[in-house]
Design an enzyme around this catalytic site. Structure first.
Site, mmCIF file in Angstrom:
data_model
loop_
_atom_site.group_PDB
_atom_site.id
_atom_site.type_symbol
_atom_site.label_atom_id
_atom_site.label_comp_id
_atom_site.label_asym_id
_atom_site.label_seq_id
_atom_site.Cartn_x
_atom_site.Cartn_y
_atom_site.Cartn_z
ATOM 1 N N GLY A 132 0.808 -1.135 -0.010
ATOM 2 C CA GLY A 132 0.009 0.069 -0.134
ATOM 3 C C GLY A 132 0.799 1.243 -0.039
ATOM 4 N N PRO A 137 6.438 0.353 -3.859
ATOM 5 C CA PRO A 137 7.078 -0.955 -4.264
ATOM 6 C C PRO A 137 8.423 -1.110 -3.366
ATOM 7 C CG PRO A 137 7.656 0.948 -5.838
ATOM 8 C CD PRO A 137 6.598 1.650 -4.754
ATOM 9 N N ASP A 194 -0.474 -3.545 11.782
ATOM 10 C CA ASP A 194 -0.796 -4.007 10.216
ATOM 11 C C ASP A 194 -0.287 -5.590 9.906
ATOM 12 O OD1 ASP A 194 -1.897 -3.567 7.959
ATOM 13 O OD2 ASP A 194 -0.178 -2.481 7.167
#
Length: 807
Positions: free
Chosen positions: A503, A506, A618
């Site tokens: 998100g 890269p 996360d």
């Protein structure tokens, strides 16, 4: 004629065999209903008859849903006096009352209708209400006035002040015994009435007084797609009621003695089961009077109880020992000479209203003046919060049972000594001045640092001795790489070197001039991770040393270009193995279990054993990397938060993370804790076992994601249907499924901590039975704004989102 006689005879035989035979939806005084017969409402929604609860053989007259395959009883007549055989019957007697009798015991139960009008019929309505009406259709008696443990749509919970009728719920003792249990729920009558749940004779839970929109301590009571609700308070009646928006939906509110809670259930036709919609008490702070007098309970704080401003613990020793029952007292008694002021508190469940006074005509200023004139008045608030607010509520003497309600609650003005407030303003002014000076000084130093950095020689290499060099300082406790070094290492961020993309941007493989391989995370300029998140990740991970956490070896900031340099992980991310059937079979269960155990140990280190207590926020398969030997390493600490060693958690106005992995209390209310990570770990564990993504999982019988399917398999006794048949050690896998369901419990307090998880995974701890998890987490809150638009994609790329709504 013979055919009709034969059909009637067969029906009679079925009745004799104990089957329930529906007679009609009403009976007249000349008729009676025996055990084995029943009344069915005209629309076929409810049925009235005799039944035996659970494993009991006793018989009761009750009402249940006709079309729900799981018999769900909503009302019982003879709760305290069961019939011990199958000779029960009920009818309307000569005095116009409903009477339940048995052949062996005589009259078991009867109504007490004192109306002189002769009853004409007993009728079961499609609302579930059993009514006794006269020839004009006027109700002489109705079951809705005498509820059991269930509040159905259209029922009133509360008082008819004209007749002094008090409609209360009372729980069943247990599933085999419908006699009244410990819990009861009703409206407490006084100047400012409110709904209360009692446990025995003591208050157990209080939702707070009605404020025109909802009960002040019930943030979940909001506009929703299932039901509308209202609270009526006038000279004739005081009650709460609700109505379903869709008549085809079944929903009920019950008191559950076993769980000591009041629960709302909704019937899910797809899974043919009752689904828990909401439950109170919600957390520890909902325990009535937990913090004693003049204190506030804040779930996310440690300790939860704090004295209100201007108050101090009545017994400091007990207070510091976490015994808050004695509460707090004024630091200095009021002089009652108008030298007091009021401090405004927001998002509160208003105090117990037993000692309160209200006026519907006064405005807030008049309310304040009225409170100042009375030395016993401790607080005031609006009676109704709609619009600009109206009315006045005053509280006298001690303030009991105040709770902070994030994303809800109400404003309350609490009286304190004027000198306290003045002192606070002085301290605030001094703090503001100091902070302002520190910020200015920091900016000057930072500008100087940047100017020095620009003039230094580029090309710092990891491990280079800078003791005599004038190169840049190692800010954030890690070496800086210049952009040229990173560009050369990744062949100018060549597509051929791209390892993947998350998100925030890269990730590329790179090779330094000394031959060492690195992974470079290049933050996208359009990503949601800004400089703060970037620095946060650097500072956090630089201080962490654990074999199951990825090692950060450096960073680079050059204008808008921000990159993080990690050790290279040869086998990429865990999701490439979990969700790829070929690689999954090659890996095998024993290696997957080692990976699961490693992730658990890494989280345990973050939560308990590291120098900083860290909540990752996360955790997901794509944020677990695997080295050359398939050892797992937790990565991506951009969203992580530190908390104090004695803290349990915190809350935030900016909810960030990956949809589908968030704990419900975090996704909806911004409340996060170590238990939020436990929830994410539980979901990750289910994904590893099943090979299915939660947010992409669909099943013809279950539309609530992977957790919903896992729970259904668990309750049906077939949990191993989740598993690939190529896996062998089914006992170990079954234990993992059990642990995962404990981790994804709706209430954070019901989830284990990571130390318990590690022990349970290794078979060193007994496993509790899981409760039904929260199946509403896949409803996307309306305030969520996605950083990327490809949410519906079920590819390897995970989607991270932020919510910036007020909380």
């Amino acid at each position: 004629m013979e055919v009709l006689w034969f059909i009637s005879y067969c029906a009679f035989l079925l009745c004799l065999m104990g089957r329930t035979c529906a007679v009609s939806h009403s009976i007249s005084p000349s008729q009676s209903i025996s055990d084995g017969e029943s009344l069915v409402s005209e629309g076929g929604t409810f049925e009235l008859g005799f039944f035996s609860p659970g494993s009991s053989t006793h018989r009761y007259l009750g009402i249940w849903y006709k079309n729900v395959p799981v018999r769900t009883v909503v009302w019982v007549a003879n709760r305290k006096t069961p019939i011990k055989d199958r000779t029960g019957a009920f009818t309307i007697n000569s005095t116009g009352n409903i009477v339940v009798t048995s052949r062996t015991s005589g009259v078991i139960w009867s109504t007490n209708s004192y109306k002189t009008t002769k009853a004409s019929a007993l009728q079961l309505l499609d609302s579930g209400n059993l009514i006794l009406r006269d020839e004009k259709g006027i109700y002489m008696w109705q079951s809705f006035d005498y509820p059991s443990d269930t509040l159905l749509p259209g029922m009133k919970l509360g008082w008819d002040l004209r007749t002094r009728l008090n409609r209360q719920l009372s729980s069943w003792r247990n599933s085999d015994d419908p006699s009244p249990g410990e819990l009861s729920n009703g409206i407490e009558l006084h100047e400012f009435p409110e709904a209360v749940v009692w446990k025995g004779s003591k208050k157990y839970f209080r939702g707070g007084p009605w404020n025109g929109e909802r009960f002040s301590g019930a943030p979940d009571l909001r506009v929703n797609p299932v039901y509308d609700y209202s609270f009526i308070s006038n000279k004739d009646e005081v009650y709460y009621t609700y109505q379903l928006k869709n008549k085809s939906v079944f929903s009920r509110l019950i008191l559950n003695d076993t769980t000591s809670s009041r629960q709302r259930y909704v019937w899910a036709e797809a899974s043919r089961a009752w689904k828990l919609y909401s439950s109170v008490p919600y957390d520890h702070c909902d325990a009535y009077g937990l913090c004693g007098a003049n204190a506030i309970c804040i779930t996310t704080n440690s300790p939860m109880c704090q004295c209100l401003e201007g108050f101090k613990p009545k017994s400091p020793d007990n207070w510091n020992s976490m015994d808050w029952s004695e509460g707090c007292i004024l630091s200095k008694k009021f002089s009652c000479e108008s030298k007091e002021v009021f401090v405004k508190f927001s998002e509160l469940k208003l105090p117990d209203t037993t000692k309160s006074w209200v006026s519907g005509t006064m405005n807030l200023q008049e309310c304040r003046e009225a409170c100042l004139k009375n030395c016993s008045c401790m607080a005031y608030s609006n009676l109704d919060i709609r619009g600009q607010g109206s009315g006045c509520a005053l509280w006298f003497h001690d303030l009991i049972d105040i709770k902070q309600v994030p994303n809800g609650g109400q404003e309350l003005y609490i009286r304190i000594e004027a000198s306290k407030q003045a002192g606070r303003h002085v301290v605030n002014a001094v703090l503001i001045s100091l902070i302002t000076g520190a910020v200015v000084f920091g900016l000057v130093l930072f500008c100087y640092y940047l100017s020095r950095r620009k003039s230094k020689v580029k090309g710092i290499v990891l491990g280079q001795d800078n003791s005599t060099s004038e190169g840049p300082k190692e800010d954030m406790e890690l070496p800086f790489f210049d952009l040229e070094t990173i560009v050369n290492a990744t062949d100018n961020f060549s597509f051929n070197n791209k390892l993947g993309e998350g998100g925030f941007g890269p990730v590329y493989k790179g090779t330094l001039v000394d031959g060492r391989e690195i992974a470079v995370k290049r933050l996208s300029k359009s990503s949601g991770q800004g400089l703060n998140e970037f620095k946060n990740e650097v500072k956090l991970i630089a201080k962490l040393q654990h074999r199951n956490l990825v090692k950060l070896v450096g960073s680079c900031i050059d204008g808008e270009e921000k990159t993080l340099i990690y050790e290279y992980m040869a086998n990429g991310s865990l999701d490439s193995f979990v969700f790829d059937q070929t690689r999954r079979e090659q890996l095998g269960w024993s290696k997957f279990f080692q990976i699961i155990s490693g992730i658990a140990r890494g989280l345990l280190y973050l939560h308990q054993d590291s120098r900083l207590r860290i909540i990752h926020r996360d955790l997901k398969a794509s944020n677990v990397l695997l080295d050359g030997e398939l050892n797992p390493k937790i990565s991506d600490f951009g969203l992580a938060r530190t908390i104090q060693g004695d803290q349990c958690g915190d809350n935030t106005e900016r909810v960030v993370g990956t949809f589908g992995y968030m704990a419900p209390e975090y996704a909806l209310y911004g409340l996060f804790s170590v238990k939020s990570d436990v929830f994410s770990f539980g979901l990750l564990l289910l994904e590893v076992v099943s090979g299915k993504r939660n947010r992409c999982f669909r099943n013809s019988h279950d539309h609530h994601g992977l957790i919903g399917y896992a729970w259904r398999m668990w309750t049906e006794g077939t949990p191993l249907k989740l598993v690939d048949f190529s896996f062998e050690d089914m006992s170990e896998i079954l234990r993992c499924i059990h642990v995962s369901l404990l981790c994804v419990q709706q209430n954070p307090d019901d989830r284990p901590n990571m130390l318990s998880v590690v022990l349970m995974l290794n078979g060193e701890s007994t496993l509790a039975q899981p409760k039904e998890p929260d199946f509403l987490r896949d409803v996307i809150p309306s305030e969520i704004t996605f950083i990327r638009s490809d949410y519906d994609s079920c590819t390897a790329n995970e989607i991270t989102f932020s919510s910036f709504g007020a909380r």
